[in-house]
Design an enzyme around this catalytic site. Sequence first.
Site, mmCIF file in Angstrom:
data_model
loop_
_atom_site.group_PDB
_atom_site.id
_atom_site.type_symbol
_atom_site.label_atom_id
_atom_site.label_comp_id
_atom_site.label_asym_id
_atom_site.label_seq_id
_atom_site.Cartn_x
_atom_site.Cartn_y
_atom_site.Cartn_z
ATOM 1 N N SER A 1 0.862 -1.175 0.000
ATOM 2 C CA SER A 1 0.000 0.000 0.000
ATOM 3 C C SER A 1 0.903 1.231 0.000
ATOM 4 C CB SER A 1 -0.948 -0.033 1.206
ATOM 5 O OG SER A 1 -1.916 0.989 1.113
ATOM 6 N N HIS B 1 -2.628 -1.142 -3.289
ATOM 7 C CA HIS B 1 -3.864 -0.390 -3.075
ATOM 8 C C HIS B 1 -3.915 0.818 -4.007
ATOM 9 C CE1 HIS B 1 -4.416 -1.993 1.297
ATOM 10 N NE2 HIS B 1 -4.900 -2.815 0.376
ATOM 11 N N ASP C 1 -4.694 -4.595 5.966
ATOM 12 C CA ASP C 1 -4.952 -5.507 4.868
ATOM 13 C C ASP C 1 -3.696 -6.330 4.591
ATOM 14 O OD1 ASP C 1 -6.351 -6.712 2.790
ATOM 15 O OD2 ASP C 1 -5.928 -5.107 1.361
#
EC number: 3.1.1.61
Length: 193
Positions: free
Chosen positions: A15, A42, A135
């Site tokens: 991310s 992401h 995540d």
Amino acid sequence: MASTDRIKAIVIGASAGGISALQDILTGLPADFGLPIIVLLHLPENRESKLVELFAHFIRMPVREARDKDQIVAGTLYFAGSGYHLSVEVDYSFSLSCEAPVFFSRPSIDVLMESAAHVYGKGLLGILLTGANQDGANGLTCIANHGGLTVVQDPGEAQVATMPNAAIAQMQPDLILPLHEIHQLLLRLKTTV
């Protein structure tokens, strides 16, 4: 710890700070790298991904965006697109879906890693890099539970340590490595197609 000689596929999640981290671990992989690498970074849902164009400039292996129903081809670097969850199906193809975001993310690292773990089992290498949410922790745990090899970027060098720290707090990864050692691990995995 899972054996590296059983690895059949690699999934990588990242991310915040992920583009730079991915450049560090993927640059220099040979054109004949014999394993599929599936990357999920992401992305904002309302923006078209430009990751394929970006990475195709300095990666020697084929680089593609993962598309619904595409068969996974060895020796190819795949990127998840924006706005859809990416999953690996039992016939070694991709599927895209619009289920609810996971940790505010769609695509979700957890969704990708969990589906790949069910398909590849002990033949999967999961790598979790820098990021600003949790995540990937559940997905990496799923890979470990299926006998795969799990690697987390050393939080001390991550641009944003939240994601690596969440994984380490939840499970014991096989390896916690700085980026240059993750790159070396990938080079050792190179197989011929």
